[in-house]
Design a protein around this motif. Sequence first.
Motif, PDB file in Angstrom:
ATOM      1  N   GLN A   1      47.393  27.020  53.115  1.00 12.40           N
ATOM      2  CA  GLN A   1      48.030  28.320  52.908  1.00 12.40           C
ATOM      3  C   GLN A   1      48.341  28.544  51.439  1.00 12.40           C
TER       4      GLN A   1
ATOM      5  N   ASP B   1      45.025  29.374  49.841  1.00 15.25           N
ATOM      6  CA  ASP B   1      44.611  30.743  50.166  1.00 15.25           C
ATOM      7  C   ASP B   1      45.346  31.763  49.317  1.00 15.25           C
ATOM      8  N   GLU B   2      46.646  31.530  49.094  1.00 16.84           N
ATOM      9  CA  GLU B   2      47.430  32.453  48.275  1.00 16.84           C
ATOM     10  C   GLU B   2      46.977  32.416  46.818  1.00 16.84           C
TER      11      GLU B   2
ATOM     12  N   ALA C   1      42.207  24.477  46.391  1.00 19.77           N
ATOM     13  CA  ALA C   1      41.639  25.685  45.792  1.00 19.77           C
ATOM     14  C   ALA C   1      40.620  25.327  44.713  1.00 19.77           C
TER      15      ALA C   1
ATOM     16  N   THR D   1      43.890  31.610  45.691  1.00 22.07           N
ATOM     17  CA  THR D   1      42.573  32.229  45.552  1.00 22.07           C
ATOM     18  C   THR D   1      42.623  33.735  45.822  1.00 22.07           C
ATOM     19  N   ARG D   2      43.655  34.188  46.513  1.00 23.08           N
ATOM     20  CA  ARG D   2      43.781  35.614  46.771  1.00 23.08           C
ATOM     21  C   ARG D   2      44.062  36.403  45.493  1.00 23.08           C
ATOM     22  N   TRP D   3      44.830  35.798  44.567  1.00 30.44           N
ATOM     23  CA  TRP D   3      45.265  36.540  43.387  1.00 30.44           C
ATOM     24  C   TRP D   3      44.613  36.115  42.085  1.00 30.44           C
TER      25      TRP D   3
ATOM     26  N   ARG E   1      41.713  35.698  39.686  1.00 31.68           N
ATOM     27  CA  ARG E   1      40.393  36.341  39.550  1.00 31.68           C
ATOM     28  C   ARG E   1      39.500  35.562  38.593  1.00 31.68           C
TER      29      ARG E   1
ATOM     30  N   PRO F   1      49.688  42.480  43.939  1.00 32.75           N
ATOM     31  CA  PRO F   1      50.409  41.237  44.218  1.00 32.75           C
ATOM     32  C   PRO F   1      51.848  41.533  44.630  1.00 32.75           C
TER      33      PRO F   1
ATOM     34  N   ALA G   1      42.884  48.392  46.300  1.00 36.53           N
ATOM     35  CA  ALA G   1      43.224  47.001  46.540  1.00 36.53           C
ATOM     36  C   ALA G   1      44.735  46.814  46.486  1.00 36.53           C
TER      37      ALA G   1
END
Length: 208
Positions: free
Chosen positions: A198, A201-202, A98, A204-206, A208, A40, A37
Amino acid sequence: MSGPVMNNITNVAKMILATGLLTLMAACNAASDGGAAAEPPLAGANIGGTFTLTNQDGGKTSEQQFKGQYRIIYFGYTYCPDVCPVDLANIMLGLKQAEKANPALIKKIQPIFISVDPERDTPAVLKQYVSAFHPRLIGLTGSAEEIAAVAKKYLIIYDIRKDEGSSEYLVDHSRQAYLFGPEGEPLALLSFDGTPQQVADEITRWVR
């Protein structure tokens, strides 16, 4: 914006960009080797650190109080005529999106606004200001020395521009919206120039 301040801001931006590019290259190599994976963008960067500042209720707030939580940190000031309110609105709208998609994030993320204008940004002023952007946004201020110390740790450059003979002034400052992990580790920059989606999205991408 004055020349020396602008140069310092540019140098900070280059430092962050270089860190992100190096991390991205490492992530690409890892993915090609075994599908690991991606890390960051700011993983391993020397950004952040301890602080104890005054919150919008007049009490003391330490970074230790957020241990175990992700943190969104933005530096600015309440008298900022345009940039700060637009940035904060965009970032906080992204956080709300988010949270709407994943309500569990409400307990995982703490948004924080740190003033670079401690002379005017009293707790009462901050309290009214932050309430306009997000119900959980915390506003922090402090003495000039305290703000200078925390700004240095977070790679924030700022400069108070006062016109001679006037009580009014502006504060030039670098614009970074940081996402930190639950141990205070830097993860990514949030794009205040993009859309709220955007930003969401950023996040929720990082997270956990």
